[in-house]
Design a protein around this motif. Structure first.
Motif, PDB file in Angstrom:
ATOM      1  N   LYS A  66       0.870  -1.180   0.000  1.00  0.00           N
ATOM      2  CA  LYS A  66       0.000   0.000   0.000  1.00  0.00           C
ATOM      3  C   LYS A  66       0.900   1.221   0.000  1.00  0.00           C
ATOM      4  O   LYS A  66       1.839   1.301   0.792  1.00  0.00           O
ATOM      5  CB  LYS A  66      -0.903   0.014   1.237  1.00  0.00           C
ATOM      6  N   CYS A  67       0.625   2.170  -0.896  1.00  0.00           N
ATOM      7  CA  CYS A  67       1.450   3.380  -0.937  1.00  0.00           C
ATOM      8  C   CYS A  67       0.680   4.530  -1.567  1.00  0.00           C
ATOM      9  O   CYS A  67      -0.360   4.333  -2.205  1.00  0.00           O
ATOM     10  CB  CYS A  67       2.758   3.120  -1.697  1.00  0.00           C
ATOM     11  N   GLY A  68       1.237   5.734  -1.379  1.00  0.00           N
ATOM     12  CA  GLY A  68       0.613   6.917  -1.954  1.00  0.00           C
ATOM     13  C   GLY A  68       0.783   6.979  -3.458  1.00  0.00           C
ATOM     14  O   GLY A  68      -0.163   7.247  -4.203  1.00  0.00           O
ATOM     15  N   SER A  69       2.021   6.729  -3.933  1.00  0.00           N
ATOM     16  CA  SER A  69       2.298   6.629  -5.367  1.00  0.00           C
ATOM     17  C   SER A  69       3.466   5.668  -5.532  1.00  0.00           C
ATOM     18  O   SER A  69       4.218   5.415  -4.583  1.00  0.00           O
ATOM     19  CB  SER A  69       2.617   7.994  -5.980  1.00  0.00           C
ATOM     20  N   LEU A  70       3.610   5.124  -6.737  1.00  0.00           N
ATOM     21  CA  LEU A  70       4.632   4.106  -6.957  1.00  0.00           C
ATOM     22  C   LEU A  70       5.327   4.333  -8.286  1.00  0.00           C
ATOM     23  O   LEU A  70       4.676   4.591  -9.307  1.00  0.00           O
ATOM     24  CB  LEU A  70       4.010   2.713  -6.927  1.00  0.00           C
TER      25      LEU A  70
END
Length: 206
Positions: A66-70
């Motif tokens: 899970k992340c904000g942007s990748l």
């Protein structure tokens, strides 16, 4: 604590306050990073949550991200991916389920569906979306359809199954089994499976 490191190895549980910058990040277990993570190599067996941006040269493993942007050069994951913003890679291979809030973009995108997945927009060179054989078996016992849902899918070569999209654009396009598409715009060749629904198809002259 965050900071700059050579190699980070987490076995069990590890939490980092702030940004983490390292050459390699190896995780067996679960980890949380309150800022961003930047690494040349990320190897994952377990779960990782990066509140802000995750940047990696090579990322591979099994588990949940899970992340904000990748942003990654090479991305290969079996499991679950959730990105609230944009997800970009040169080569992205995913087996499982993903949810991308904005743009999913890759020069080479290979997605094997194991559960309901979605992205607002999909862009790339070669785009392949298919349902796994195991996913087909799961469909018999799960009420939810194993579908990929997007507003727009645009690539040079597009080959999709089990996909619901408003617009699909490409040079050569294959609309496979169990697709529901609003409009297909293509410049080269178009194939439509007998079980697919396409409301409108437009050949764009070069």
């Amino acid at each position: 604590m965050g900071g700059c490191f050579l190699d980070v190895k987490v076995t069990g549980e590890g939490k980092f306050a702030g940004d983490v910058d390292c050459l390699s990040f190896s995780l067996t277990g679960n980890s949380g990073i309150s800022g961003s993570l930047r690494t040349e190599k990320l190897k994952l067996t377990g779960e990782i949550e990066v509140k802000e941006r995750l940047t990696a040269g090579a990322l591979h493993g099994q588990g949940e991200i899970k992340c904000g942007s990748l942003s990654a050069e090479r991305f290969k994951l079996s499991g679950d991916l959730e990105v609230s913003g944009d997800c970009e890679a040169e080569k992205l291979q995913m087996t499982g389920a993903l949810r991308v809030g904005r743009l999913l973009n890759a020069d080479n995108l290979e997605l094997v569906l194991f559960g309901p997945s979605r992205s607002s927009e999909v862009g790339g060179g070669s785009i392949t979306i298919k349902r796994s054989k195991a996913g087909a078996l799961l469909k018999q016992v799960q009420p939810k359809e194993i579908l990929f849902t997007a507003r727009v899918i645009e690539g040079d070569q597009v080959d999709i199954q089990n996909t619901c999209a408003e617009v699909v654009r490409g040079e050569n396009v294959i609309i496979g089994a169990d697709c529901e598409i609003g409009i297909v715009e293509y410049r080269g060749k178009l194939e439509i499976h007998k079980s697919a629904t396409v409301k409108q198809q437009v050949k764009v002259t070069k």
